[in-house]
Motif scaffolding. Structure first.
Motif, PDB file in Angstrom:
ATOM      1  N   GLU A   9     153.077  27.134  -6.540  1.00 32.78           N
ATOM      2  CA  GLU A   9     152.596  28.369  -5.896  1.00 32.78           C
ATOM      3  C   GLU A   9     150.861  27.951  -5.736  1.00 32.78           C
ATOM      4  O   GLU A   9     150.027  28.982  -5.320  1.00 32.78           O
ATOM      5  N   ASN A  10     150.916  27.516  -6.919  1.00 35.43           N
ATOM      6  CA  ASN A  10     149.353  27.802  -6.710  1.00 35.43           C
ATOM      7  C   ASN A  10     148.446  26.163  -7.575  1.00 35.43           C
ATOM      8  O   ASN A  10     147.302  26.453  -7.247  1.00 35.43           O
ATOM      9  N   ILE A  26     150.845  24.182  -2.269  1.00 37.26           N
ATOM     10  CA  ILE A  26     150.621  25.142  -0.779  1.00 37.26           C
ATOM     11  C   ILE A  26     149.052  25.714  -0.687  1.00 37.26           C
ATOM     12  O   ILE A  26     148.965  25.603   0.559  1.00 37.26           O
ATOM     13  N   PRO A  27     148.160  26.082  -1.475  1.00 38.11           N
ATOM     14  CA  PRO A  27     147.241  26.633  -1.377  1.00 38.11           C
ATOM     15  C   PRO A  27     146.038  25.664  -0.991  1.00 38.11           C
ATOM     16  O   PRO A  27     145.454  25.550  -0.325  1.00 38.11           O
ATOM     17  N   LYS A  28     146.204  24.241  -1.573  1.00 43.92           N
ATOM     18  CA  LYS A  28     145.217  23.668  -1.026  1.00 43.92           C
ATOM     19  C   LYS A  28     146.067  22.798   0.509  1.00 43.92           C
ATOM     20  O   LYS A  28     145.226  22.119   1.083  1.00 43.92           O
ATOM     21  N   TYR A  29     146.930  22.488   0.840  1.00 46.55           N
ATOM     22  CA  TYR A  29     148.068  21.970   1.763  1.00 46.55           C
ATOM     23  C   TYR A  29     146.777  23.257   2.742  1.00 46.55           C
ATOM     24  O   TYR A  29     146.674  22.176   3.933  1.00 46.55           O
ATOM     25  N   TRP A  62     143.195  16.093  -6.264  1.00 46.68           N
ATOM     26  CA  TRP A  62     143.296  16.305  -5.518  1.00 46.68           C
ATOM     27  C   TRP A  62     144.051  17.747  -6.353  1.00 46.68           C
ATOM     28  O   TRP A  62     143.574  18.809  -5.507  1.00 46.68           O
ATOM     29  N   ILE A  63     144.493  17.652  -6.897  1.00 46.46           N
ATOM     30  CA  ILE A  63     145.545  18.124  -6.610  1.00 46.46           C
ATOM     31  C   ILE A  63     145.552  18.948  -8.091  1.00 46.46           C
ATOM     32  O   ILE A  63     145.425  20.124  -8.678  1.00 46.46           O
ATOM     33  N   SER A  64     144.686  18.333  -8.987  1.00 46.62           N
ATOM     34  CA  SER A  64     144.781  18.731 -10.404  1.00 46.62           C
ATOM     35  C   SER A  64     142.796  20.398 -10.161  1.00 46.62           C
ATOM     36  O   SER A  64     142.259  20.314 -11.635  1.00 46.62           O
ATOM     37  N   CYS A  65     142.179  19.689  -9.213  1.00 48.83           N
ATOM     38  CA  CYS A  65     141.215  20.371  -8.625  1.00 48.83           C
ATOM     39  C   CYS A  65     141.159  21.636  -8.760  1.00 48.83           C
ATOM     40  O   CYS A  65     141.910  22.097  -7.955  1.00 48.83           O
ATOM     41  N   GLY A  66     140.153  22.353  -8.792  1.00 53.07           N
ATOM     42  CA  GLY A  66     140.163  24.125  -8.799  1.00 53.07           C
ATOM     43  C   GLY A  66     139.444  23.980  -8.083  1.00 53.07           C
ATOM     44  O   GLY A  66     138.408  23.791  -7.649  1.00 53.07           O
TER      45      GLY A  66
END
Length: 831
Positions: A590-591, A594-597, A619-623
């Motif tokens: 959820e965090n 999905i938001p990055k996609y 990419w996954i760890s980038c806020g």
């Protein structure tokens, strides 16, 4: 009928053969006297159906079709029923136009035979505009000649009402002229189609089931005849392919449609029977087809000859061929046979693992195969290259025939132990894997006794047990030992037996996870297998991320796998991503995922590119993704950088995340250097500029100046290869010292081929330049050969063109390439 001949300066001709029979029709005879003194006769009968035609016109038409168009007498007579020529002016103009646009004298007869009335058309008003339109597209002269001769009726269609609308229709789908031309070359009859009758409904049917645009483009470009199928048959084909489990989101789905669409039911059954004869079940054949659809397009002769060699001569099991079915499609004589013999010899010599897969030998490009399996072992087996080229056989290398087929011996060894030592009555061959728990010392003694070895210096832990594995492959047994005193023995045992980890890796992983019950990890592995992961994938995933075995399978893992499925990821594609970047399974759905996609999709980045980007763990760890890069993407869009190129920068992460004001300055700088934002080189240049500080840039400029490069030459090299400004000074100095001081190339020459300083020095630049230098000194090649000419070649092509070709003149050339022999040893002075 009487025929009179009149000759001047020729000896008498013999009478016609007694069995010649001349019918009672009116004949015209053409007598041709050739420059070599030989004579040819051509007889033509005026058909009763053409009595209304002027005999002189008919005679002239037939004569013109033969002498000017190259038709046979029979074809000319048949064509003369459809047209009557009075004078040669108009047909001569037609033929001249056709020849000017690429029609050869060989193709001309075929074109006129199919479409003889073309000779009656107006050359300037009707034919020329059509030829000019086609010539304005990226057809070569040869391509255009082949298209028109294979489908002459294209020239019978209206330019404004058929040819141009049809071309524009396909251009609207394929986007590029080169793709449209490629489709036309593969199926010229596509110009004759009413696109609304079958093609549009067929494309719509694919879109309705979610086939991506890229796959539709691929289908029309490479298999255009498939979209021309009648709509009802096309629909049946699509339905069959889906029922067999193909994913419409993959390009394999398109290949399966192409195979099904061009095959009748009877032919399909014949191919099924061919594979059944080799022991495959119906389900296994379907699995084979799903992995490699083209396997059902192969001829029976091709299948039988390949299978006979792989199974009967090489001893490969059906399961191995099933795991790498594309092997059936490779060229038997040029790829399969030479590579498998090399592999067999290396196995028999103990130079490679005996359980090396079939794909290990066949999947590589020619140059990589030569590097990995031929050149690497030439010191051990000097005749290996000769074996690969078919110049010597295995028996000539000293191997007995029983050694070549020696896989059975390994199974016999295992069966002997299985039955006689263990007292088991079940046939050994019925087991895929037999695991026997024995004291480690007993296992070692047994193996050494069997193989005639004595384990000097081996130390065995007293409280150790071992697993003795008998496998159904060329490796008869494997020993895996574990210390009974280890408190994590169950975890280690599970990681080895269920996940395929090596004992060393399992012991290391057991320091991060502990479990005493297999229920949870079993559920995790089952989910991964259901998602397409093989045992190899699972081993990689657990090796990199052992803690995955501890997560909740239903609440944590399953939702993420379902999410990837909704993106179009499944089977081998998903397995490949998970095994290369398993950390993605530990990110919050959820965090993070999905938001990055969703953000990537909002940038109009395709699913394919989004998937590639999300594979990156950074990419996954980038806020705060949106805030960081949205502005920079807008800057690039303003100057016209294509979305496909932007997605590459997004995937590269560091460049696109640069501070917006600095990023804008760098974009402006790259544009001022002359880079076209529409070209991919712009992306590489922008990345180089963004990752290089001003001081570092000046240091790199000064470094190249020291080697004699001017400002313009440095900028030209950067435009050619932007990465040249990201190389270390040590790397540049090393390469330029070799090229300029040792090889004698002028600095300006190197500046025009900056690829030379970007490639691997030890593996590519030094060996290739040394070979070329020797050939140049020997006068076998031009002395002014450009660097890029030989450095850009694939490995196999270079070996063929510059090493193998000249081995007779310079026997040690391969040693020069491998760095074993220097210039002095070849008789060249240091100067």
């Amino acid at each position: 009928m009487r025929i009179r001949f009149s000759f001047r300066g020729l000896s008498s001709l013999p009478y016609p053969p007694p069995k010649w029979r001349i019918t009672g029709k009116i004949f015209t005879t053409q007598l041709s006297l050739l420059q070599d003194g030989s004579l040819t006769f051509r007889f033509f009968s005026s058909s009763p159906t053409s009595r209304s035609a002027n005999p002189k016109q008919c005679s002239f038409t037939v004569s013109y079709l033969i002498n000017s168009c190259g038709l046979s007498p029979d074809s000319a007579l048949s064509a003369s029923q459809k047209l009557h020529l009075v004078t040669p002016e108009r047909p001569d103009s037609i033929l001249s136009l056709l020849r000017n646009y690429g029609i050869t004298d060989t193709q001309l007869p075929k074109l006129i035979r199919v479409f003889p009335t073309l000779l009656l058309t107006d050359p300037e008003k009707t034919l020329l505009p059509k030829l000019e339109f086609l010539n304005s597209k990226p057809f070569s002269r040869a391509d255009l000649g082949r298209v028109l001769s294979s489908c002459p009726m294209i020239l019978s269609r209206s330019l404004d009402n058929q040819i141009i609308p049809c071309y524009n229709f396909f251009k609207s789908i394929l986007h590029l002229d080169n793709r449209v031309v490629s489709a036309i070359k593969r199926s010229p009859r596509i110009f004759l189609e009413d696109v609304n009758k079958n093609i549009v409904p067929n494309i719509t049917a694919l879109q309705e089931i979610g086939v991506p645009e890229s796959s539709i483009v691929f289908l029309i470009t490479y298999y255009p005849i498939v979209v021309q199928l009648k709509h009802d048959r096309f629909g049946e084909t699509v339905k069959k392919v889906m029922e067999m489990g193909f994913d419409p989101l993959t390009v394999v789905f398109i290949k399966a449609i192409q195979v099904f669409g061009g095959m009748s039911k009877s032919t399909w059954e014949q191919k099924m029977e061919v594979y059944r004869r080799w022991g495959w079940s119906n389900d296994e054949i379907v699995l084979l087809f799903r992995a490699f659809p083209a396997c059902m397009s192969l001829s029976e002769k091709k299948i039988m000859s390949t299978m006979d060699f792989l199974v009967n001569k090489m001893g490969w099991k059906l399961t191995e061929i099933t795991r790498f079915p594309i092997s059936l499609g490779f060229n038997l004589e040029k790829r399969i046979i030479p590579r498998c013999w090399v592999g067999k010899v290396l196995m028999l010599k103990g130079l490679v693992k005996k359980d090396l897969s079939l794909g290990a030998f066949l999947r590589y490009t020619e140059s990589k195969f030569l590097d990995r399996f031929v050149i690497k072992y030439q010191n051990h087996i000097p005749q290996l290259l000769n074996l690969y080229k078919g110049e010597v056989g295995v028996l000539e290398l000293g191997f007995a025939s029983e050694e070549i087929g020696g896989i059975k011996q390994f199974i016999d060894r295992g069966m002997d132990f299985h039955v006689n030592k263990m007292g088991c009555e079940t046939p050994f061959q019925d087991y895929c894997l037999i695991v026997v728990l024995l004291p480690l010392q007993m296992c070692i003694n047994f193996i050494c006794k069997r193989l005639g070895l004595f384990p000097k210096g081996w130390q065995v832990v007293a409280d150790s047990t071992a697993q003795l594995h008998f496998l159904r492959n060329p490796t008869p047994f494997i020993i895996r030992s574990f210390s009974a005193s280890n408190q994590h023995s169950f975890t280690v045992s599970y990681l080895v037996n269920s996940c395929g980890l090596s004992p060393e890796t399992a012991i290391s992983a057991s320091g991060k996870i502990h479990f005493e019950n297999p229920k949870n990890p079993d559920s995790i592995l089952a989910l991964l297998r259901n998602s397409g992961c093989t045992n190899t994938h699972i081993t990689k995933i657990v090796t990199k991320l052992p803690s995955l075995l501890l997560v909740n399978p239903e609440k944590t893992l399953l939702p993420k796998l379902d999410f990837f499925g909704s993106m179009g990821l499944s089977g081998a594609r998903l397995a490949s991503i998970l095994s290369s970047e398993p950390i993605v399974l530990m990110r919050s759905l959820e965090n993070a995922l999905i938001p990055k996609y969703n953000f990537l999709k909002s940038l109009q980045i395709s699913n394919e590119d989004a998937i590639k980007i999300l594979k990156s763990s950074c990419w996954i760890s980038c806020g705060n993704l949106e805030r960081i890069i949205a502005t920079n993407i807008a800057v690039m869009r303003e100057i016209g950088v294509p979305i496909s190129h932007i997605s590459v920068l997004v995937a590269r992460y560091h460049t696109i995340c640069q501070r917006s004001d600095k990023f804008s300055e760098n974009v402006k700088k790259v544009v001022e250097m002359g880079f076209n934002p529409l070209k991919f080189a712009f992306v590489n240049a922008l990345q180089a500029v963004c990752q290089t500080t001003e001081s570092t840039w000046q240091q790199k400029m000064e470094m190249y100046r020291r080697w004699g490069w001017s400002e313009d030459e440095i900028l030209s090299a950067f435009r050619n290869r932007p990465q040249c400004m990201q190389l270390s000074e040590k790397k540049v100095t090393k390469v330029l010292d070799f090229l300029v001081n040792k090889m004698g190339w002028q600095p300006a020459v190197v500046a025009r081929a900056p690829i030379a300083i970007c490639l691997n020095f030890e593996k590519r630049v030094a060996p290739r330049c040394s070979v070329v230098k020797v050939l140049s000194l020997k006068g076998l090649i031009k002395k002014d050969l450009k660097l890029g000419t030989f450095l850009n070649l694939p490995e196999g092509d270079f070996l063929d063109k510059y090493v193998i070709k000249y081995q007779d003149e310079i026997p040690q050339l391969l040693d020069v390439y491998q760095g074993k022999v220097g210039f002095v040893e070849l008789g060249f002075g240091s100067s």
